[in-house]
Scaffold this motif. Sequence first.
Motif, mmCIF file in Angstrom:
data_model
loop_
_atom_site.group_PDB
_atom_site.id
_atom_site.type_symbol
_atom_site.label_atom_id
_atom_site.label_comp_id
_atom_site.label_asym_id
_atom_site.label_seq_id
_atom_site.Cartn_x
_atom_site.Cartn_y
_atom_site.Cartn_z
ATOM 1 N N THR A 150 0.837 -1.201 0.000
ATOM 2 C CA THR A 150 0.000 0.000 0.000
ATOM 3 C C THR A 150 0.871 1.250 0.000
ATOM 4 O O THR A 150 0.611 2.225 -0.718
ATOM 5 N N LYS A 168 3.828 1.573 -1.182
ATOM 6 C CA LYS A 168 4.464 1.723 -2.490
ATOM 7 C C LYS A 168 3.478 2.304 -3.508
ATOM 8 O O LYS A 168 3.811 3.224 -4.265
ATOM 9 N N ARG A 169 2.243 1.779 -3.467
ATOM 10 C CA ARG A 169 1.236 2.228 -4.438
ATOM 11 C C ARG A 169 0.721 3.622 -4.145
ATOM 12 O O ARG A 169 0.579 4.446 -5.032
ATOM 13 N N LYS A 170 0.390 3.888 -2.869
ATOM 14 C CA LYS A 170 -0.305 5.133 -2.509
ATOM 15 C C LYS A 170 0.615 6.155 -1.837
ATOM 16 O O LYS A 170 0.165 7.231 -1.485
ATOM 17 N N ARG A 171 1.845 5.761 -1.579
ATOM 18 C CA ARG A 171 2.837 6.620 -0.912
ATOM 19 C C ARG A 171 2.425 6.972 0.517
ATOM 20 O O ARG A 171 2.991 7.883 1.124
ATOM 21 N N ARG A 172 1.443 6.262 1.027
ATOM 22 C CA ARG A 172 0.942 6.508 2.388
ATOM 23 C C ARG A 172 0.212 5.251 2.843
ATOM 24 O O ARG A 172 -0.580 4.699 2.071
ATOM 25 N N ALA A 173 0.479 4.800 4.051
ATOM 26 C CA ALA A 173 -0.216 3.605 4.556
ATOM 27 C C ALA A 173 -0.287 3.686 6.068
ATOM 28 O O ALA A 173 0.573 4.291 6.712
#
Lengths: 154, 154
Positions: free
Chosen positions: B120, B122-127
Amino acid sequence: MNAPLNLTTPSDLTHILHQEIPLTRAMGLVASSWDGQTVALTAPLEPNLNHTDTAFGGSISSIAVLAGYCLLFLIFKDRGLSTRILVQKSAIDFLLPIEAEFSATATCPAPAELEEFLGTLKRKRRARIELSTEVVSGHMVAARHKGLYVAMVY
Amino acid sequence: MNAPLNLTTPSDLTHILHQEIPLTRAMGLVASSWDGQTVALTAPLEPNLNHTDTAFGGSISSIAVLAGYCLLFLIFKDRGLSTRILVQKSAIDFLLPIEAEFSATATCPAPAELEEFLGTLKRKRRARIELSTEVVSGHMVAARHKGLYVAMVY
């Protein structure tokens, strides 16, 4: 509740905190006000910085826990009651980063709730109460805290 | 996850904490172990005393919040990721008074949960991730903490 209150001064409270809880000295924490209803504690940013140059979550939790603790301490002290207070649960939501001095405030419960708490304490020598505290910086609410405290008469 | 990990040493982590979060110096807090799975932080009682000669709730909250923070910091650092970590919520139950040195430990989530979190991020730059930490003193669990942390890639 009918006895006249003998309000502790903020500077007396600061002195007690610094004597009893050394970390409050390291935090630069002071009691900024107490009017018999609401207590406020204040801390500067610098000794409480984190890795992002905002206030450290542990410092914010600490001042919030202490505001509730101090409220009970003052309620008892100003009534001449000798009571041990401990925190059992603490939950905090960090809403905004804190980039300046910050304060935590705790306000007396409504009279009926306070009377019930003091009545239970008198009967059972032990009573619990949940207190909400707010942490404010620059007029913005930066964190909201709930603490469950237990008081024991000794 | 397949790259070899380059484990940060506890003394490096202690140094980083003392540099970045000055209150950790006042607490006498040190990183005591990190094996790639579990991080432990330890603090002596004396600078963290309260008014009843047991550990101050604010210090216990602080070490517990930090254990979760450090776990994420180490997971990212050892993988070469540059990530900002903040705590959003913190909830702690104080189970026993602490009368000696105390430690907080946080352990890596199960591989599937960790992979989902890193994916997450990596994909959204926030998790976000919830981490449980325990505070132990003299082999007794004295507090249990849950923290909700947010990580942001920069």
